[in-house]
Design a protein around this motif. Structure first.
Motif, PDB file in Angstrom:
ATOM      1  N   SER A 134     -14.974   8.019 -48.457  1.00  0.00           N
ATOM      2  CA  SER A 134     -16.002   8.492 -49.388  1.00  0.00           C
ATOM      3  C   SER A 134     -16.379   7.432 -50.408  1.00  0.00           C
ATOM      4  O   SER A 134     -17.367   7.572 -51.115  1.00  0.00           O
ATOM      5  CB  SER A 134     -15.514   9.744 -50.120  1.00  0.00           C
ATOM      6  OG  SER A 134     -14.368   9.448 -50.904  1.00  0.00           O
ATOM      7  N   GLY A 135     -15.586   6.349 -50.496  1.00  0.00           N
ATOM      8  CA  GLY A 135     -15.889   5.279 -51.434  1.00  0.00           C
ATOM      9  C   GLY A 135     -15.210   5.476 -52.784  1.00  0.00           C
ATOM     10  O   GLY A 135     -14.998   6.610 -53.223  1.00  0.00           O
ATOM     11  N   ASP A 136     -14.864   4.356 -53.432  1.00  0.00           N
ATOM     12  CA  ASP A 136     -14.149   4.442 -54.705  1.00  0.00           C
ATOM     13  C   ASP A 136     -14.676   3.466 -55.746  1.00  0.00           C
ATOM     14  O   ASP A 136     -13.991   3.168 -56.721  1.00  0.00           O
ATOM     15  CB  ASP A 136     -12.652   4.214 -54.476  1.00  0.00           C
ATOM     16  CG  ASP A 136     -12.347   2.844 -53.882  1.00  0.00           C
ATOM     17  OD1 ASP A 136     -13.296   2.076 -53.648  1.00  0.00           O
ATOM     18  OD2 ASP A 136     -11.152   2.559 -53.645  1.00  0.00           O
ATOM     19  N   ARG A 137     -15.898   2.967 -55.558  1.00  0.00           N
ATOM     20  CA  ARG A 137     -16.478   2.025 -56.514  1.00  0.00           C
ATOM     21  C   ARG A 137     -17.741   2.623 -57.119  1.00  0.00           C
ATOM     22  O   ARG A 137     -18.836   2.480 -56.560  1.00  0.00           O
ATOM     23  CB  ARG A 137     -16.776   0.684 -55.838  1.00  0.00           C
ATOM     24  CG  ARG A 137     -15.538   0.031 -55.236  1.00  0.00           C
ATOM     25  CD  ARG A 137     -15.798  -1.368 -54.769  1.00  0.00           C
ATOM     26  NE  ARG A 137     -14.586  -1.952 -54.207  1.00  0.00           N
ATOM     27  CZ  ARG A 137     -14.409  -3.242 -53.972  1.00  0.00           C
ATOM     28  NH1 ARG A 137     -15.385  -4.094 -54.242  1.00  0.00           N
ATOM     29  NH2 ARG A 137     -13.284  -3.694 -53.460  1.00  0.00           N
ATOM     30  N   PRO A 138     -17.617   3.301 -58.270  1.00  0.00           N
ATOM     31  CA  PRO A 138     -18.777   4.003 -58.842  1.00  0.00           C
ATOM     32  C   PRO A 138     -19.982   3.111 -59.079  1.00  0.00           C
ATOM     33  O   PRO A 138     -21.124   3.586 -59.042  1.00  0.00           O
ATOM     34  CB  PRO A 138     -18.225   4.557 -60.158  1.00  0.00           C
ATOM     35  CG  PRO A 138     -16.749   4.646 -59.955  1.00  0.00           C
ATOM     36  CD  PRO A 138     -16.393   3.491 -59.060  1.00  0.00           C
ATOM     37  N   SER A 139     -19.762   1.821 -59.323  1.00  0.00           N
ATOM     38  CA  SER A 139     -20.880   0.935 -59.658  1.00  0.00           C
ATOM     39  C   SER A 139     -21.841   0.740 -58.502  1.00  0.00           C
ATOM     40  O   SER A 139     -22.994   0.310 -58.709  1.00  0.00           O
ATOM     41  CB  SER A 139     -20.346  -0.431 -60.105  1.00  0.00           C
ATOM     42  OG  SER A 139     -19.609  -1.061 -59.064  1.00  0.00           O
ATOM     43  N   GLU A 140     -21.416   1.032 -57.280  1.00  0.00           N
ATOM     44  CA  GLU A 140     -22.291   0.845 -56.120  1.00  0.00           C
ATOM     45  C   GLU A 140     -23.330   1.950 -55.986  1.00  0.00           C
ATOM     46  O   GLU A 140     -24.430   1.725 -55.457  1.00  0.00           O
ATOM     47  CB  GLU A 140     -21.452   0.795 -54.832  1.00  0.00           C
ATOM     48  CG  GLU A 140     -20.538  -0.409 -54.742  1.00  0.00           C
ATOM     49  CD  GLU A 140     -19.611  -0.338 -53.539  1.00  0.00           C
ATOM     50  OE1 GLU A 140     -19.137  -1.414 -53.123  1.00  0.00           O
ATOM     51  OE2 GLU A 140     -19.343   0.774 -53.034  1.00  0.00           O
ATOM     52  N   TYR A 141     -23.000   3.145 -56.431  1.00  0.00           N
ATOM     53  CA  TYR A 141     -23.807   4.320 -56.102  1.00  0.00           C
ATOM     54  C   TYR A 141     -25.210   4.318 -56.720  1.00  0.00           C
ATOM     55  O   TYR A 141     -26.181   4.695 -56.042  1.00  0.00           O
ATOM     56  CB  TYR A 141     -23.030   5.591 -56.454  1.00  0.00           C
ATOM     57  CG  TYR A 141     -21.945   5.876 -55.450  1.00  0.00           C
ATOM     58  CD1 TYR A 141     -22.103   6.872 -54.495  1.00  0.00           C
ATOM     59  CD2 TYR A 141     -20.787   5.112 -55.411  1.00  0.00           C
ATOM     60  CE1 TYR A 141     -21.125   7.112 -53.545  1.00  0.00           C
ATOM     61  CE2 TYR A 141     -19.801   5.337 -54.463  1.00  0.00           C
ATOM     62  CZ  TYR A 141     -19.978   6.333 -53.530  1.00  0.00           C
ATOM     63  OH  TYR A 141     -19.024   6.551 -52.580  1.00  0.00           O
ATOM     64  N   PRO A 142     -25.388   3.918 -57.994  1.00  0.00           N
ATOM     65  CA  PRO A 142     -26.755   3.929 -58.541  1.00  0.00           C
ATOM     66  C   PRO A 142     -27.725   3.054 -57.764  1.00  0.00           C
ATOM     67  O   PRO A 142     -28.889   3.436 -57.565  1.00  0.00           O
ATOM     68  CB  PRO A 142     -26.549   3.408 -59.968  1.00  0.00           C
ATOM     69  CG  PRO A 142     -25.136   3.747 -60.294  1.00  0.00           C
ATOM     70  CD  PRO A 142     -24.381   3.567 -59.013  1.00  0.00           C
TER      71      PRO A 142
END
Length: 304
Positions: A134-142
């Protein structure tokens, strides 16, 4: 029936790419001289090293899916886009299985993931293990226009597409080519799901590195929800030349000699782990020397 070559091997040992030691003291010094940020490996010998791993008999090569380099995380993984790289690796290797650890499903269109995975499986002659997360790097999502808080539902929706082998959502006459046998789908961590959902819907578990004692507890949970499905983890290894060097625990792994590595792997196997991928980025010795030592002295003990 899912086509899972890894499960048929019994306990096995693979490698995690990049096959570089850029996290060692010497590797960091070389990176600074070359102008590479920390976490960006030297890929000048990546082809030769994966071919060596293939010839030496390592069972599986794992690649990460890191869409963006983020200095706060300090890891570019193997740099190349995962599916593109697996297609390349399929063409330059013969036997080694090719796994993703793991594709970040919420940041990818699931039908294109399915097309890419089918293509990789076909080109590699069914050597693919599709690891997903599910991914763990919040900075990528925006940047991708995806709500970080929605990644759990997006993950479930994508798994539904991947597992729907009849492609029931396609319009009459539509197809996804190539059509391939059902490759296994493993999950990294819990991907915002319950253990019961993971055990019932995925074919294997990519567990975070830990000690044999850590894995004993995790394996017990996995067996409860998933039965005999493969349990996979990784060791960050610094293999020293002294074969009798004791085990020194480091973050995510060990510093030791060949005999200590054998002992650690025996403990992993006793804990119920089915596969270990070796990560060499902290390794002070040349990668080729360490892989050859392991092939000569360790693989024959565990690979039947």
């Amino acid at each position: 029936m899912t086509f899972d070559k890894l499960q048929n091997l019994g306990f096995s040992i693979g490698v995690e790419l990049p096959l570089d030691n850029d996290w060692s003291q010497e590797g960091q010094s070389k990176g600074v001289k070359a102008g590479r940020p920390f976490g960006v490996p030297d890929l000048s010998l990546h082809k030769e090293r994966i071919q060596l791993a293939d010839r030496l008999g390592f069972s599986t090569a794992w690649v990460r899916d890191v869409p963006l380099y983020d200095p706060d995380f300090g890891d570019a993984a193997q740099v190349f886009e995962a599916f593109t790289y697996l297609g390349y690796l399929a063409g330059v290797t013969n036997k080694i299985l090719l796994g993703t650890a793991a594709i970040v499903l919420p940041l990818r269109q699931p039908w294109l993931v399915k097309k890419s995975a089918n293509t990789t499986a076909e080109l590699s002659h069914n050597r693919l293990i599709l690891g997903v997360a599910s991914g763990d790097r919040p900075s990528e999502y925006p940047l991708f226009g995806v709500n970080y808080a929605s990644r759990g539902q997006l993950f479930r929706d994508a798994v539904e597409v991947l597992k729907d082998h009849s492609n029931s959502k396609l319009m009459l006459g539509q197809k996804i080519y190539p059509e391939v046998p059902k490759f296994p789908i493993y999950v990294a961590g819990l991907a915002q799901q319950s253990p019961e959902w993971i055990g019932g819907n995925l074919d294997g578990w990519l567990a975070y590195p830990g000690t044999p004692e850590d894995h004993t507890n995790r394996v017990a949970l996995w067996r409860k929800v998933a039965g005999s499905k493969p349990y996979v983890s990784f060791i960050h290894l610094d293999l020293v030349s002294d074969v009798n060097a004791p085990i020194e625990r480091q973050r995510f792994g060990v510093k030791t000699g060949v005999n200590g590595l054998i002992k650690e792997l025996e403990s992993m196997k006793a804990a119920g782990v089915d596969h270990i991928g070796l990560h060499f980025r902290k390794n002070d010795r040349p990668i080729e020397d360490s892989m050859t030592d392991i092939a000569n002295n360790v693989l024959p003990i565990f690979h039947q």
